[in-house]
Design a protein around this motif. Structure first.
Motif, short mmCIF file in Angstrom:
data_model
loop_
_atom_site.label_atom_id
_atom_site.label_comp_id
_atom_site.label_asym_id
_atom_site.label_seq_id
_atom_site.Cartn_x
_atom_site.Cartn_y
_atom_site.Cartn_z
N ALA A 78 -4.60 -5.16 -12.69
CA ALA A 78 -3.28 -5.51 -12.98
C ALA A 78 -2.19 -5.09 -11.98
O ALA A 78 -1.08 -5.58 -11.70
CB ALA A 78 -2.97 -4.86 -14.15
N GLY A 79 -2.76 -3.93 -11.23
CA GLY A 79 -1.63 -3.22 -10.59
C GLY A 79 -1.85 -2.86 -9.04
O GLY A 79 -0.70 -2.24 -8.29
N VAL A 80 -2.91 -3.11 -8.53
CA VAL A 80 -3.28 -2.71 -7.12
C VAL A 80 -3.38 -4.02 -6.38
O VAL A 80 -4.19 -4.66 -6.54
CB VAL A 80 -4.66 -1.89 -7.14
CG1 VAL A 80 -4.95 -1.76 -5.63
CG2 VAL A 80 -4.47 -0.64 -7.69
N PRO A 81 -2.70 -4.31 -5.24
CA PRO A 81 -2.84 -5.39 -4.42
C PRO A 81 -4.27 -5.46 -3.84
O PRO A 81 -4.86 -4.37 -3.31
CB PRO A 81 -1.88 -5.22 -3.28
CG PRO A 81 -1.01 -4.18 -3.84
CD PRO A 81 -1.52 -3.29 -4.71
N PRO A 82 -4.83 -6.69 -3.61
CA PRO A 82 -6.30 -6.71 -3.09
C PRO A 82 -6.13 -6.37 -1.53
O PRO A 82 -5.13 -6.76 -1.00
CB PRO A 82 -6.61 -8.11 -3.55
CG PRO A 82 -5.41 -8.99 -3.57
CD PRO A 82 -4.21 -7.78 -4.03
N ILE A 83 -7.49 -5.84 -1.12
CA ILE A 83 -7.38 -5.64 0.40
C ILE A 83 -8.50 -6.63 0.92
O ILE A 83 -9.47 -6.85 0.22
CB ILE A 83 -7.89 -4.04 0.47
CG1 ILE A 83 -6.96 -3.13 -0.02
CG2 ILE A 83 -8.19 -3.94 1.99
CD1 ILE A 83 -7.64 -1.82 -0.07
N VAL A 84 -8.36 -7.27 2.05
CA VAL A 84 -9.20 -8.02 2.65
C VAL A 84 -9.97 -7.17 3.83
O VAL A 84 -9.25 -6.84 4.78
CB VAL A 84 -8.55 -9.11 3.39
CG1 VAL A 84 -9.61 -10.16 4.12
CG2 VAL A 84 -7.65 -10.18 2.22
N PRO A 85 -11.19 -7.15 3.53
CA PRO A 85 -12.08 -6.35 4.36
C PRO A 85 -11.74 -6.93 5.84
O PRO A 85 -11.70 -8.04 6.28
CB PRO A 85 -13.36 -6.43 4.04
CG PRO A 85 -13.05 -6.72 2.63
CD PRO A 85 -12.03 -7.65 2.40
N GLY A 86 -11.64 -6.06 6.85
CA GLY A 86 -11.30 -6.28 8.28
C GLY A 86 -9.96 -6.71 8.61
O GLY A 86 -9.61 -6.95 9.59
N SER A 87 -9.07 -6.80 7.52
CA SER A 87 -7.73 -7.14 7.68
C SER A 87 -6.52 -6.19 8.24
O SER A 87 -5.47 -6.45 8.66
CB SER A 87 -7.22 -7.76 6.52
OG SER A 87 -6.91 -7.00 5.71
N ARG A 88 -7.05 -4.94 8.12
CA ARG A 88 -6.18 -3.89 8.57
C ARG A 88 -5.01 -3.72 7.65
O ARG A 88 -3.86 -3.02 8.01
CB ARG A 88 -5.52 -3.93 10.14
CG ARG A 88 -6.86 -3.96 11.10
CD ARG A 88 -6.38 -4.05 12.60
NE ARG A 88 -7.47 -4.06 13.46
CZ ARG A 88 -7.92 -2.80 14.16
NH1 ARG A 88 -7.41 -1.55 13.90
NH2 ARG A 88 -8.76 -3.09 15.04
N ARG A 89 -5.13 -4.30 6.52
CA ARG A 89 -4.15 -4.02 5.61
C ARG A 89 -4.00 -2.88 4.93
O ARG A 89 -4.90 -2.16 4.89
CB ARG A 89 -4.28 -5.10 4.36
CG ARG A 89 -3.14 -5.21 3.41
CD ARG A 89 -3.52 -6.46 2.49
NE ARG A 89 -2.25 -6.57 1.21
CZ ARG A 89 -2.61 -7.59 0.59
NH1 ARG A 89 -3.24 -8.40 0.70
NH2 ARG A 89 -1.65 -7.53 -0.38
N PRO A 90 -2.75 -2.02 4.83
CA PRO A 90 -2.76 -1.00 4.46
C PRO A 90 -3.29 -0.48 3.01
O PRO A 90 -3.36 -1.67 2.14
CB PRO A 90 -1.37 -0.41 4.54
CG PRO A 90 -0.70 -1.67 4.56
CD PRO A 90 -1.65 -2.74 5.42
N VAL A 91 -3.78 0.61 2.74
CA VAL A 91 -4.55 0.81 1.43
C VAL A 91 -3.32 1.14 0.60
O VAL A 91 -2.68 2.03 1.00
CB VAL A 91 -5.70 1.86 1.66
CG1 VAL A 91 -6.25 2.04 0.10
CG2 VAL A 91 -6.77 1.59 2.14
N PRO A 92 -3.29 0.66 -0.56
CA PRO A 92 -2.04 1.15 -1.64
C PRO A 92 -2.17 2.56 -2.07
O PRO A 92 -3.25 3.10 -1.83
CB PRO A 92 -2.18 0.19 -2.85
CG PRO A 92 -3.47 -0.80 -2.63
CD PRO A 92 -3.91 -0.39 -1.19
#
Length: 271
Positions: A244-258
């Motif tokens: 409900a509240g944590v944005p998904p992370i795409v592996p390998g995308s270097r997206r910051p961890v919430p």
């Protein structure tokens, strides 16, 4: 004309990956498997996997390597230490075929965790009268971490456990990496006139740290939480909370961890 044979559709519900630390004690993995079985019983149809950060199979990387859809990692840990902040995100980023992943908050602090801790103390012999006695105290034993967020989480768990037990003082103590140790916390309580001291076990499963904490108990020693029903409900609550509240992370995308701070101090869950 025969119709095409369609491949079964993959489930759109993310897999729950319960992540334990791992232990050289063979009882530890068996205990976590019983906890995961209880989680499955509470939510039939949900794909629930067990993984370990180290020492026990299956390791987290191996579990994630077998997943191709979406996953939520629920740490079977009690506070925001190094494993939650660094090891889990690193494993998620390296997952070869996972579509997206989320990292749930650790199990503490939360009322369901306090319920499990209080029940284990009661099983060891703690009574309501003990909570009203000026001679009693409790040491909350956990693994320990150098991360200040971890220490803050354990202190909040200790405070909530004290409230649950009727106002008895509960001091946190650690098996490694932080102070005080269980014997030091016992001495601190004794210096306040609390000579009937129980040790509450903030461990998911048997192992070296839990055994050492129990051996240092001058009176009662609670068992590790294991497959306690409240702990199983808490695992599912953290899973739902992350969806409900944590944005998904795409592996390998270097997206910051919430950040995990908001979820880790969440309040009551449905009972």
């Amino acid at each position: 004309m025969l119709g095409r044979i369609l491949a079964p559709r993959a489930s759109t519900t993310p897999t729950l990956v319960a992540v334990g630390h791992g232990s050289r004690d063979p009882r530890a993995a068996a205990t976590l498997r019983r906890l995961v079985d209880r989680v499955r019983e509470l939510r039939p149809g949900l794909d629930v996997r067990l993984a370990h950060i180290e020492l026990d199979a299956p390791l987290l990387g191996d579990t994630l390597a077998g997943l191709t859809g979406d996953a939520v990692l629920v740490p079977l840990l009690f506070a925001r230490g190094h494993h939650v902040k660094h090891d889990l995100p690193a494993a998620l980023a390296a997952a070869p075929a996972l579509r997206t992943g989320r990292i749930a908050a650790p199990l503490g602090p939360h009322p369901l965790l306090v319920e499990a801790l209080a029940d284990r103390l009661a099983e060891a012999g703690w009574t309501r009268e003990d909570g009203n006695s000026p001679a009693t105290g409790v040491v909350l034993a956990s693994a320990g971490s150098r991360d200040p967020d971890s220490a803050a989480d354990i202190r909040r768990i200790a405070r909530r456990l004290g409230e649950r037990l009727g106002g008895v003082p509960v001091l946190p103590a650690y098996a490694s990496a932080a102070a005080p140790t269980v014997p030091e916390a016992v001495r601190a309580l004794a210096a306040r006139g609390r000579h009937r001291i129980a040790v509450a076990s903030c461990f998911t499963a048997p192992g070296r740290f839990a055994a050492r904490a129990a051996a240092d108990a001058p009176w009662l020693a609670a068992a590790p939480l294991g497959p306690h029903p409240a702990l199983a409900r808490l695992v599912l609550h953290r899973y739902d909370e992350a969806l409900a509240g944590v944005p998904p992370i795409v592996p390998g995308s270097r997206r910051p961890v919430p950040r995990l701070a908001a979820l880790s101090s969440a309040g009551n869950a449905p009972r």
